[in-house]
Design an enzyme around this catalytic site. Structure first.
Site, PDB file in Angstrom:
ATOM      1  N   SER A 157       0.865  -1.173   0.000  1.00  0.00           N
ATOM      2  CA  SER A 157       0.000   0.000   0.000  1.00  0.00           C
ATOM      3  C   SER A 157       0.909   1.233   0.000  1.00  0.00           C
ATOM      4  O   SER A 157       1.915   1.255  -0.703  1.00  0.00           O
ATOM      5  CB  SER A 157      -0.938  -0.061   1.209  1.00  0.00           C
ATOM      6  OG  SER A 157      -1.922   0.945   1.128  1.00  0.00           O
ATOM      7  N   HIS A 188      -2.610  -1.334  -3.373  1.00  0.00           N
ATOM      8  CA  HIS A 188      -3.696  -0.377  -3.142  1.00  0.00           C
ATOM      9  C   HIS A 188      -3.456   0.860  -4.004  1.00  0.00           C
ATOM     10  O   HIS A 188      -2.355   1.398  -4.023  1.00  0.00           O
ATOM     11  CB  HIS A 188      -3.739   0.051  -1.669  1.00  0.00           C
ATOM     12  CG  HIS A 188      -4.130  -1.038  -0.734  1.00  0.00           C
ATOM     13  ND1 HIS A 188      -3.949  -0.957   0.624  1.00  0.00           N
ATOM     14  CD2 HIS A 188      -4.728  -2.254  -0.964  1.00  0.00           C
ATOM     15  CE1 HIS A 188      -4.402  -2.055   1.194  1.00  0.00           C
ATOM     16  NE2 HIS A 188      -4.871  -2.867   0.259  1.00  0.00           N
ATOM     17  N   ASP A 192      -4.461  -4.386   6.108  1.00  0.00           N
ATOM     18  CA  ASP A 192      -4.828  -5.322   5.046  1.00  0.00           C
ATOM     19  C   ASP A 192      -3.624  -6.218   4.749  1.00  0.00           C
ATOM     20  O   ASP A 192      -2.497  -5.740   4.595  1.00  0.00           O
ATOM     21  CB  ASP A 192      -5.227  -4.545   3.780  1.00  0.00           C
ATOM     22  CG  ASP A 192      -5.853  -5.454   2.737  1.00  0.00           C
ATOM     23  OD1 ASP A 192      -6.418  -6.499   3.109  1.00  0.00           O
ATOM     24  OD2 ASP A 192      -5.783  -5.097   1.542  1.00  0.00           O
TER      25      ASP A 192
END
EC number: 3.1.1.61
Length: 192
Positions: free
Chosen positions: A18, A45, A138
């Site tokens: 991310s 992401h 995540d």
């Protein structure tokens, strides 16, 4: 499909990242062996709109073929697949991808957890999950599922991460097989 010659295990590497992970992914891709015989799946992401320039940017960094994964596409060794924007990327037990536009998980679509979990169910001990820099958790649950299926779990050394929260959450949650610096990750993959 790439197999370990000793036990016939099919292998796959799934990489989740991310905030602060794009430059790490580009570093990894630039150092992968051109004859790497393992599929690499990247879940990054990013904004919800499709941007093909990201896969093109990645393709400039490696000799391996790079593309966004398509629904029902067979997963082939020696290829790098990028999760498309705004879809969860699932790995089916028949070693094909499927795309899903259901609700976001951990505020994310694609969700790293979804791909890690389905990779574990499809490849078992042949999965290596790598979690990079990021600002949420995540991927942490996905790593635990990979470990439960006897796969290998790796995190970026938080001290080398632009945003250390995500790898640190994994370290705090479970024993990690390998905590690697940005420089060590491509060598680790090349030796699988």
């Amino acid at each position: 499909m790439a197999q370990n010659s000793l036990n016939g295990v099919q292998k796959i590497v799934v990489i989740g990242g991310s905030a602060g992970s794009l430059h790490v992914i580009l570093h990894i891709l630039a150092r992968l062996r051109a004859d790497l015989n393992i599929p690499i799946v990247i879940i990054l992401h990013r904004k919800n709109d499709s941007d093909s320039s990201l896969s093109q940017l990645m393709a400039f960094r490696t000799d391996l073929p790079v593309k966004e994964a398509d629904d029902k596409e067979a997963i082939l060794p020696g290829n790098v697949y990028l999760a498309p924007a705004d879809y969860h990327l699932l790995i089916e037990t028949d070693k094909n991808f499927s795309l899903d536009d259901s609700e976001k998980i951990n505020f994310s679509r694609p969700s790293i957890d979804v791909t890690f979990e389905t990779a574990a169910e499809a490849y078992g001990e042949g999965v290596t999950g790598i979690l990079l820099s990021g600002a949420n958790a995540d991927g942490v649950e996905g790593l635990s599922i990979i470990k439960a299926h006897k796969g290998t779990i790796v995190v970026q050394d938080p001290s080398t991460a632009q945003v250390p929260y995500m790898p640190q959450q994994a370290i705090d949650a479970m024993p990690i097989d390998h905590t690697l610096t940005v420089e060590q990750i491509p060598d680790f993959i090349n030796q699988l």
